[in-house]
Design a protein around this motif. Structure first.
Motif, PDB file in Angstrom:
ATOM      1  N   ASN A   1       0.848  -1.193   0.000  1.00 48.13           N
ATOM      2  CA  ASN A   1       0.000   0.000   0.000  1.00 48.13           C
ATOM      3  C   ASN A   1       0.881   1.240   0.000  1.00 48.13           C
ATOM      4  OD1 ASN A   1      -2.674  -1.191   0.244  1.00 48.13           O
ATOM      5  ND2 ASN A   1      -1.967  -1.877   2.250  1.00 48.13           N
ATOM      6  N   GLY A   2       0.788   2.019  -1.069  1.00 49.89           N
ATOM      7  CA  GLY A   2       1.533   3.267  -1.162  1.00 49.89           C
ATOM      8  C   GLY A   2       0.640   4.434  -0.794  1.00 49.89           C
ATOM      9  N   ARG A   3       1.195   5.390  -0.078  1.00 47.74           N
ATOM     10  CA  ARG A   3       0.434   6.565   0.365  1.00 47.74           C
ATOM     11  C   ARG A   3       1.337   7.789   0.243  1.00 47.74           C
ATOM     12  NH1 ARG A   3      -0.897   9.339   5.381  1.00 47.74           N
ATOM     13  NH2 ARG A   3      -3.114   9.829   5.345  1.00 47.74           N
ATOM     14  N   LEU A   4       0.790   8.830  -0.361  1.00 44.74           N
ATOM     15  CA  LEU A   4       1.538  10.060  -0.585  1.00 44.74           C
ATOM     16  C   LEU A   4       0.688  11.244  -0.147  1.00 44.74           C
ATOM     17  CD1 LEU A   4       3.844  11.731  -2.033  1.00 44.74           C
ATOM     18  CD2 LEU A   4       2.376  11.658  -4.026  1.00 44.74           C
ATOM     19  N   THR A   5       1.282  12.116   0.654  1.00 52.09           N
ATOM     20  CA  THR A   5       0.644  13.362   1.049  1.00 52.09           C
ATOM     21  C   THR A   5       1.518  14.506   0.561  1.00 52.09           C
ATOM     22  OG1 THR A   5      -0.184  12.295   3.051  1.00 52.09           O
ATOM     23  CG2 THR A   5      -0.288  14.693   2.990  1.00 52.09           C
ATOM     24  N   ALA A   6       0.900  15.453  -0.132  1.00 51.26           N
ATOM     25  CA  ALA A   6       1.636  16.597  -0.666  1.00 51.26           C
ATOM     26  C   ALA A   6       0.776  17.849  -0.521  1.00 51.26           C
ATOM     27  CB  ALA A   6       1.997  16.370  -2.124  1.00 51.26           C
ATOM     28  N   THR A   7       1.433  18.997  -0.569  1.00 47.90           N
ATOM     29  CA  THR A   7       0.739  20.278  -0.542  1.00 47.90           C
ATOM     30  C   THR A   7       1.144  21.081  -1.760  1.00 47.90           C
ATOM     31  OG1 THR A   7       0.730  20.291   1.874  1.00 47.90           O
ATOM     32  CG2 THR A   7       0.357  22.396   0.787  1.00 47.90           C
ATOM     33  N   VAL A   8       0.143  21.615  -2.433  1.00 44.92           N
ATOM     34  CA  VAL A   8       0.365  22.475  -3.593  1.00 44.92           C
ATOM     35  C   VAL A   8      -0.060  23.878  -3.203  1.00 44.92           C
ATOM     36  CG1 VAL A   8      -0.294  22.953  -5.968  1.00 44.92           C
ATOM     37  CG2 VAL A   8      -0.108  20.611  -5.184  1.00 44.92           C
ATOM     38  N   SER A   9       0.800  24.849  -3.489  1.00 40.83           N
ATOM     39  CA  SER A   9       0.426  26.226  -3.172  1.00 40.83           C
ATOM     40  C   SER A   9       0.797  27.151  -4.323  1.00 40.83           C
ATOM     41  CB  SER A   9       1.083  26.687  -1.871  1.00 40.83           C
ATOM     42  OG  SER A   9       2.485  26.613  -1.979  1.00 40.83           O
ATOM     43  N   ARG A  10      -0.087  28.105  -4.544  1.00 37.95           N
ATOM     44  CA  ARG A  10       0.123  29.213  -5.484  1.00 37.95           C
ATOM     45  C   ARG A  10      -0.332  30.458  -4.741  1.00 37.95           C
ATOM     46  NH1 ARG A  10       0.873  29.690 -10.797  1.00 37.95           N
ATOM     47  NH2 ARG A  10      -0.615  31.382 -10.881  1.00 37.95           N
ATOM     48  N   PRO A  11       0.585  31.124  -4.037  1.00 39.88           N
ATOM     49  CA  PRO A  11       0.202  32.264  -3.202  1.00 39.88           C
ATOM     50  C   PRO A  11      -0.531  33.374  -3.961  1.00 39.88           C
ATOM     51  CG  PRO A  11       2.456  31.595  -2.736  1.00 39.88           C
ATOM     52  CD  PRO A  11       1.995  30.802  -3.919  1.00 39.88           C
ATOM     53  N   GLU A  12      -0.157  33.611  -5.199  1.00 39.10           N
ATOM     54  CA  GLU A  12      -0.800  34.704  -5.940  1.00 39.10           C
ATOM     55  C   GLU A  12      -2.267  34.418  -6.252  1.00 39.10           C
ATOM     56  OE1 GLU A  12       0.439  33.870 -10.544  1.00 39.10           O
ATOM     57  OE2 GLU A  12       1.972  34.667  -9.210  1.00 39.10           O
ATOM     58  N   ASP A  13      -2.666  33.144  -6.301  1.00 33.76           N
ATOM     59  CA  ASP A  13      -4.063  32.788  -6.551  1.00 33.76           C
ATOM     60  C   ASP A  13      -4.791  32.359  -5.277  1.00 33.76           C
ATOM     61  OD1 ASP A  13      -3.741  33.274  -9.240  1.00 33.76           O
ATOM     62  OD2 ASP A  13      -3.339  31.183  -9.744  1.00 33.76           O
ATOM     63  N   GLY A  14      -4.082  32.314  -4.166  1.00 32.85           N
ATOM     64  CA  GLY A  14      -4.699  31.902  -2.907  1.00 32.85           C
ATOM     65  C   GLY A  14      -4.929  30.404  -2.812  1.00 32.85           C
ATOM     66  N   ILE A  15      -4.212  29.626  -3.593  1.00 30.52           N
ATOM     67  CA  ILE A  15      -4.371  28.170  -3.557  1.00 30.52           C
ATOM     68  C   ILE A  15      -3.355  27.573  -2.592  1.00 30.52           C
ATOM     69  CG2 ILE A  15      -4.150  26.034  -4.890  1.00 30.52           C
ATOM     70  CD1 ILE A  15      -5.096  27.563  -7.332  1.00 30.52           C
ATOM     71  N   ASN A  16      -3.851  26.786  -1.655  1.00 36.61           N
ATOM     72  CA  ASN A  16      -3.013  26.026  -0.734  1.00 36.61           C
ATOM     73  C   ASN A  16      -3.787  24.753  -0.419  1.00 36.61           C
ATOM     74  OD1 ASN A  16      -0.930  25.260   0.898  1.00 36.61           O
ATOM     75  ND2 ASN A  16      -1.588  26.500   2.636  1.00 36.61           N
ATOM     76  N   THR A  17      -3.491  23.703  -1.145  1.00 38.07           N
ATOM     77  CA  THR A  17      -4.300  22.499  -1.087  1.00 38.07           C
ATOM     78  C   THR A  17      -3.460  21.285  -0.730  1.00 38.07           C
ATOM     79  OG1 THR A  17      -5.678  23.420  -2.842  1.00 38.07           O
ATOM     80  CG2 THR A  17      -5.901  21.085  -2.421  1.00 38.07           C
ATOM     81  N   GLU A  18      -3.988  20.483   0.179  1.00 39.71           N
ATOM     82  CA  GLU A  18      -3.341  19.230   0.526  1.00 39.71           C
ATOM     83  C   GLU A  18      -3.893  18.137  -0.377  1.00 39.71           C
ATOM     84  OE1 GLU A  18      -3.746  16.486   4.257  1.00 39.71           O
ATOM     85  OE2 GLU A  18      -2.219  18.027   4.652  1.00 39.71           O
ATOM     86  N   ILE A  19      -3.008  17.285  -0.855  1.00 40.37           N
ATOM     87  CA  ILE A  19      -3.377  16.190  -1.751  1.00 40.37           C
ATOM     88  C   ILE A  19      -2.970  14.872  -1.104  1.00 40.37           C
ATOM     89  CG2 ILE A  19      -2.963  15.130  -3.995  1.00 40.37           C
ATOM     90  CD1 ILE A  19      -2.281  17.897  -5.064  1.00 40.37           C
ATOM     91  N   LEU A  20      -3.867  13.905  -1.146  1.00 45.10           N
ATOM     92  CA  LEU A  20      -3.584  12.562  -0.657  1.00 45.10           C
ATOM     93  C   LEU A  20      -3.891  11.582  -1.788  1.00 45.10           C
ATOM     94  CD1 LEU A  20      -3.021  10.443   1.574  1.00 45.10           C
ATOM     95  CD2 LEU A  20      -5.449  10.569   2.131  1.00 45.10           C
ATOM     96  N   VAL A  21      -2.905  10.797  -2.182  1.00 47.10           N
ATOM     97  CA  VAL A  21      -3.119   9.770  -3.198  1.00 47.10           C
ATOM     98  C   VAL A  21      -2.611   8.437  -2.669  1.00 47.10           C
ATOM     99  CG1 VAL A  21      -3.136  11.265  -5.222  1.00 47.10           C
ATOM    100  CG2 VAL A  21      -0.979  10.409  -4.394  1.00 47.10           C
ATOM    101  N   ARG A  22      -3.241   7.369  -3.167  1.00 44.41           N
ATOM    102  CA  ARG A  22      -2.897   6.019  -2.718  1.00 44.41           C
ATOM    103  C   ARG A  22      -2.802   5.076  -3.906  1.00 44.41           C
ATOM    104  NH1 ARG A  22      -6.152   5.313   2.849  1.00 44.41           N
ATOM    105  NH2 ARG A  22      -6.042   7.482   3.412  1.00 44.41           N
ATOM    106  N   SER A  23      -2.050   4.026  -3.722  1.00 42.35           N
ATOM    107  CA  SER A  23      -1.926   2.993  -4.737  1.00 42.35           C
ATOM    108  C   SER A  23      -1.705   1.661  -4.028  1.00 42.35           C
ATOM    109  CB  SER A  23      -0.761   3.302  -5.678  1.00 42.35           C
ATOM    110  OG  SER A  23      -0.674   2.344  -6.701  1.00 42.35           O
ATOM    111  N   ARG A  24      -2.208   0.593  -4.631  1.00 42.54           N
ATOM    112  CA  ARG A  24      -2.121  -0.712  -3.983  1.00 42.54           C
ATOM    113  C   ARG A  24      -1.747  -1.783  -5.009  1.00 42.54           C
ATOM    114  NH1 ARG A  24      -7.398  -2.607  -0.934  1.00 42.54           N
ATOM    115  NH2 ARG A  24      -7.770  -0.540  -1.691  1.00 42.54           N
ATOM    116  N   ARG A  25      -0.934  -2.716  -4.602  1.00 45.91           N
ATOM    117  CA  ARG A  25      -0.555  -3.851  -5.432  1.00 45.91           C
ATOM    118  C   ARG A  25      -0.518  -5.101  -4.557  1.00 45.91           C
ATOM    119  NH1 ARG A  25      -0.481  -0.150  -8.659  1.00 45.91           N
ATOM    120  NH2 ARG A  25       0.866   0.182 -10.435  1.00 45.91           N
TER     121      ARG A  25
END
Length: 178
Positions: free
Chosen positions: A95-119
């Motif tokens: 089970n793979g799990r990834l947490t990341a944050t994407v931000s674009r200060p000029e547009d006010g975007i600050n979003t947490e992303i969670l993705v998973r993968s399984r084999r």
């Protein structure tokens, strides 16, 4: 006649939105990106490779890029899926799990992303070397899959922002692939 059929096929495929496998159209706001990695060189390489393949310029410093992608955590967990009649592990699940944050200060975007993968991985107790090689290949496939899903989510964040929403795109359900 043959040439016109080929042109018709090319035009039809381009009109329907068909892309080569692995290409994720990255919005212009994320074409120049600062990437802060997870410290896992295998995953960082897979992510760098996919970003560059999709035309993203990765900067050395955060101040040089309008958008930042910070990989906060990355892990692949191995757990026992089934046990044989003699008590030995017959199958593992990765089970793979990834947490990341994407931000674009000029547009006010600050979003947490969670993705998973399984084999799933069959454990051949009579051929340990082959099992180890298979696990290494499956881990590499998970790294590539997580990087690809992260790019698709990045694309979804931009689509939500264009619609006036400042929320993360819905996470895809984890899928099990042999």
């Amino acid at each position: 006649m043959r040439v016109s059929l080929i042109w018709l096929a090319v035009i039809t495929l381009s009109a329907c939105g068909w892309h080569l496998r692995g290409i994720t159209p990255i919005p212009d706001g994320y074409r120049i990106l600062y990437l802060q990695g997870s410290g896992n060189t295998g995953f960082d390489q897979a992510l760098n490779q996919q970003l560059q393949f999709n035309g993203v310029v990765i900067t050395e410093h955060a101040v040089d890029a309008p958008a930042q992608l910070v990989v906060e955590s990355y892990e692949i967990e191995r757990r026992t899926l089934s046990v044989s009649t003699n008590g030995q592990v017959a199958e593992y699940e990765l089970n793979g799990r990834l947490t990341a944050t994407v931000s674009r200060p000029e547009d006010g975007i600050n979003t947490e992303i969670l993705v998973r993968s399984r084999r799933t991985l069959t454990n051949d107790v009579n051929n340990i070397v082959a099992t180890a090689n298979e696990e290494r290949q499956q881990r590499s496939a998970i790294e590539k899959d997580l990087a690809s899903k992260l790019l698709r989510r990045l694309q979804g964040i931009s689509a939500n922002k264009a619609d006036g929403k400042n929320e993360p795109a819905p996470a895809p359900e984890p899928t099990q692939q042999p």
